[in-house]
Every structure is written in structure tokens, then in C-alpha cells.
Design a protein around this motif. Structure first.
Motif, PDB file in Angstrom:
ATOM      1  N   TYR A   2       0.823  -1.199   0.000  1.00  0.00           N
ATOM      2  CA  TYR A   2       0.000   0.000   0.000  1.00  0.00           C
ATOM      3  C   TYR A   2       0.865   1.261   0.000  1.00  0.00           C
ATOM      4  N   ASP A   3       0.292   2.341  -0.493  1.00  0.00           N
ATOM      5  CA  ASP A   3       0.971   3.627  -0.568  1.00  0.00           C
ATOM      6  C   ASP A   3       1.439   4.046   0.831  1.00  0.00           C
ATOM      7  N   ASN A  14      -8.282  -7.549   3.400  1.00  0.00           N
ATOM      8  CA  ASN A  14      -7.735  -8.235   2.227  1.00  0.00           C
ATOM      9  C   ASN A  14      -8.019  -7.463   0.931  1.00  0.00           C
ATOM     10  N   VAL A  15      -7.757  -6.171   0.974  1.00  0.00           N
ATOM     11  CA  VAL A  15      -7.908  -5.320  -0.207  1.00  0.00           C
ATOM     12  C   VAL A  15      -6.588  -5.293  -0.964  1.00  0.00           C
ATOM     13  N   ASP A  16      -6.651  -5.581  -2.258  1.00  0.00           N
ATOM     14  CA  ASP A  16      -5.433  -5.620  -3.065  1.00  0.00           C
ATOM     15  C   ASP A  16      -4.860  -4.218  -3.225  1.00  0.00           C
ATOM     16  N   ALA A  17      -3.535  -4.110  -3.108  1.00  0.00           N
ATOM     17  CA  ALA A  17      -2.873  -2.814  -3.243  1.00  0.00           C
ATOM     18  C   ALA A  17      -2.859  -2.315  -4.681  1.00  0.00           C
ATOM     19  N   THR A  18      -3.035  -3.217  -5.636  1.00  0.00           N
ATOM     20  CA  THR A  18      -3.020  -2.842  -7.056  1.00  0.00           C
ATOM     21  C   THR A  18      -4.451  -2.659  -7.546  1.00  0.00           C
ATOM     22  N   GLN A  19      -4.801  -1.428  -7.869  1.00  0.00           N
ATOM     23  CA  GLN A  19      -6.151  -1.117  -8.313  1.00  0.00           C
ATOM     24  C   GLN A  19      -6.096  -0.215  -9.550  1.00  0.00           C
ATOM     25  N   PRO A  20      -7.057  -0.353 -10.474  1.00  0.00           N
ATOM     26  CA  PRO A  20      -7.121   0.557 -11.617  1.00  0.00           C
ATOM     27  C   PRO A  20      -7.538   1.947 -11.153  1.00  0.00           C
ATOM     28  N   SER A  48     -11.934   3.481  -2.669  1.00  0.00           N
ATOM     29  CA  SER A  48     -11.177   4.643  -2.183  1.00  0.00           C
ATOM     30  C   SER A  48      -9.775   4.705  -2.782  1.00  0.00           C
ATOM     31  N   MET A  49      -9.253   3.548  -3.213  1.00  0.00           N
ATOM     32  CA  MET A  49      -7.927   3.506  -3.834  1.00  0.00           C
ATOM     33  C   MET A  49      -7.988   3.806  -5.329  1.00  0.00           C
ATOM     34  N   TRP A  79      -4.887   3.109   8.490  1.00  0.00           N
ATOM     35  CA  TRP A  79      -5.665   2.779   7.308  1.00  0.00           C
ATOM     36  C   TRP A  79      -5.035   1.607   6.555  1.00  0.00           C
ATOM     37  N   ARG A  80      -3.713   1.559   6.510  1.00  0.00           N
ATOM     38  CA  ARG A  80      -3.057   0.409   5.869  1.00  0.00           C
ATOM     39  C   ARG A  80      -3.392  -0.879   6.623  1.00  0.00           C
TER      40      ARG A  80
END
Length: 338
Positions: free
Chosen positions: A179-180, A195-201, A325-326, A187-188
Motif C-alpha cells: 500500500y501507498d 484483504n484489499v489488493d494494493a493494485t487497483q485501476p 477509495s484507492m 488505514w493500511r
């Protein structure tokens, strides 16, 4: 106050008590739900690809139909909303995302704080340090984008909620947790837990479509790149049609309860500042809109998404709201249409 507030220490202490350690059946009410593993596999793949089918439960329904339609549109397939042969061929390259995964429970997975029972009165909620999960099973359900009933159906009812216990879950594990670093550690940690993927469009704009009960994420060429089942508006608080702007995000937000803004508020209720937590009225994230008092946010009841009504705002599951949100940033347009 009768509400029990369990700390991380108390949960771990309970886990060390052996016989006192709770079993699945003690925290998941109702009979086990039937699960079609082929349907679950399709749901898991769609979830990984960003076409959220709602709760991963191995059952069909309107959220799965909507997710299939979104995937079919993105792939240029006939839009049927069914797992037809063409769609299954398009899903086949992603079959490595197996329907379930077996994981040994860790102390962090079992850790609270937990609040059970969770009071419904905003005044009582305002007295709590957080609006956390009621039970370990509820937390595990959100972690793996499912419900306690589904987890129990995938495992023996007597399975113990203790460190080291191996448990079968729907496979919601992300491919990356990088994550950023500009995001807060808190938040991270929430993104990791869900289990939210760090790579998002990255979205150019989003469209909230009332007729389909979905939130669509599109790029600058108007191509659909993600889609989530959503709850939006009601007869008392209709969806505010028009084009608005996402002003920013509030992560793990507190919630200002103002009875003047709720048609169903009880007489005599006062303004309250509710603490943060996944079981708060707006879940784990609030995406503020240029329309005053409106936002896109999470929910304490993921199983109701697309089925219940809202107070005019757009509700997603906590994991989908966190994922969205990402994808967006301040200034992202949000079009609401019938």
C-alpha cells in the motif's frame, strides 16, 4: 453499561483457556448455508478482478448477476448475467484464483476489540471507544468477504477459534499488500485486515446506476474497469440525480449523528459523535461528495447491499468501499443516474 468491550488481551487470554475457547457454532447463528463451489469459484474470480459480486457465498442472486454483466461488458461479451459458455471461457485464464484457501488462525486475526451486544441507540454508541465487530466470526467474515454462516459451512461446527487452527475460507487473499506509504498506518492496517489488493485501476469517473443497483468505475475512454453492488436512496431519501464531485476520503471515520437529517430518528434523540469502527453507520470509509450531507461509504451489514434502502447515500460493502477509495481521488466525478 451492559455492553461488553473485549480487548485484544482478553481475546488472547480466552484462546489460551483451551476448553473455554469458543467454537464456530457458538458465534454463527442459524443452520449452515448450502454452498455451490462452482458458483463460489466464479464469485472469487470476479471479486479478484474488481467486479464485486457482494458476499462470497457460493449462491446465485442479483449481485452475482450484476457482477457477471459488468465482467461481460468489460470483455465485450454478450451481456446475459449468466455463467454461459462464452463467459466461462473468458473466466478460465483466471482459474488460478482457487475458490477456497486454508489458513491457520493468527493472534491478529482473532484480536478485537469486540463489542457485543452492540447497542442500537446512538447515545449509547457514542459512549463506546469504538464500534467494532461483535464477534471473531463477524470479523473473519469481513476479512474474507463473506459471512460467518458461510465460514461455518466450509468447516466443522466445532472448529475452535484459537491460534494455529486451520480454517477454510473463500479465497479473498490479495496479490499485493504494498500500500501507498503516504496512507496512515491505521488505514493500511484496515486494508490489510479486509484483504484489499494494493493494485487497483485508476478511475476517471464513476457512475451510480439506480436501475441496476451498481456503482460503475470507468476510465477516460468510458471503458468499464470495475463495478460494485450498491445500495442507494429510498422513497424518503431518493438518490440525488446529477453529476457531483468526490471531494476526499475520511478513513475509519467518526460519524456525526444529526437526527434532523434522518426521517426515522426517534423523538428526543440528540446530536451525537459516534466513534469509528466497521460497525459504524458508514463503515470503514467515507468518500465525501460535493452534494452536502451525501457520500459513498461502507456498511455494517454487507449482506444487505443491493437489497435494503439507504438514507440517500451510496453504500458498499466495507471491502468494496475501501477498494474504491484507492481508485478515486479528490476531483473524481460521480454521476448519479436513474
Amino acid at each position: 453499561m451492559t455492553t461488553a468491550f473485549l480487548t485484544k488481551t482478553s481475546v488472547l487470554a480466552a484462546c489460551l483457556l483451551g476448553a473455554a475457547t469458543p467454537a464456530f457454532a457458538q458465534q454463527a447463528s442459524g443452520p449452515p448455508v448450502p454452498i455451490d463451489r462452482n458458483v463460489l469459484h466464479v464469485q472469487v474470480i470476479l471479486d479478484h478482478l474488481g467486479f464485486g459480486p457482494g458476499v462470497l457465498d457460493g449462491r446465485g442472486g442479483q449481485s452475482l448477476v450484476a457482477a457477471l454483466k459488468g465482467f461481460q461488458e468489460a470483455k465485450g461479451l454478450p451481456i446475459t448475467g449468466k455463467s454461459d459458455p462464452q463467459t466461462m471461457r473468458a473466466l478460465y485464464p483466471y482459474r488460478a484464483a482457487r475458490p477456497t484457501v486454508t489458513i491457520a488462525l493468527t493472534p491478529d486475526m482473532l484480536a478485537g476489540p469486540f463489542v457485543n451486544p452492540l447497542p442500537k441507540d446512538p447515545a449509547k454508541q457514542a459512549e463506546l471507544p469504538s464500534l467494532g465487530y461483535r464477534t471473531v466470526m463477524e470479523k473473519l467474515g469481513e476479512m474474507f468477504h463473506t459471512t460467518p454462516a458461510v465460514i461455518m459451512a466450509l468447516n466443522a461446527p466445532g472448529t475452535r477459534l484459537a491460534p494455529g487452527t486451520k480454517v477454510v475460507f473463500p479465497n479473498a487473499l490479495p496479490s499485493s499488500r504494498a500500500y501507498d506509504e503516504k496512507l496512515t498506518p491505521e488505514w493500511r492496517a484496515t486494508l490489510t485486515m479486509l484483504n484489499v489488493d494494493a493494485t487497483q485501476p485508476q478511475a476517471d469517473h464513476v457512475v451510480v446506476d439506480k436501475s441496476d443497483s451498481v456503482l460503475r468505475v470507468l476510465d477516460k475512454n468510458d471503458k468499464l474497469i470495475a463495478q460494485f453492488s450498491a445500495t442507494m436512496g429510498s422513497s424518503h431519501d431518493p438518490l440525488p440525480l446529477g453529476t457531483w464531485t468526490i471531494k476526499g476520503a475520511d478513513y475509519n471515520p467518526k460519524f456525526h449523528f444529526n437526527p434532523a437529517l434522518f426521517w426515522d430518528a426517534k423523538k428526543g434523540q440528540q446530536k451525537e459523535m459516534l466513534p469509528p469502527g466497521p460497525n459504524g453507520p458508514v463503515g470503514v470509509v467515507w468518500l465525501d461528495l460535493s452534494k452536502p450531507h451525501y457520500g459513498i461509504h461502507g456498511t455494517p451489514s454487507p449482506e444487505t447491499i443491493g437489497r435494503a434502502e439507504s438514507h440517500g447515500c451510496i453504500r458498499l460493502t466495507n471491502w468494496d468501499a475501501a477498494r474504491l477509495s484507492m481508485m478515486v481521488k479528490p476531483g473524481t466525478k460521480a454521476k448519479f443516474q436513474a
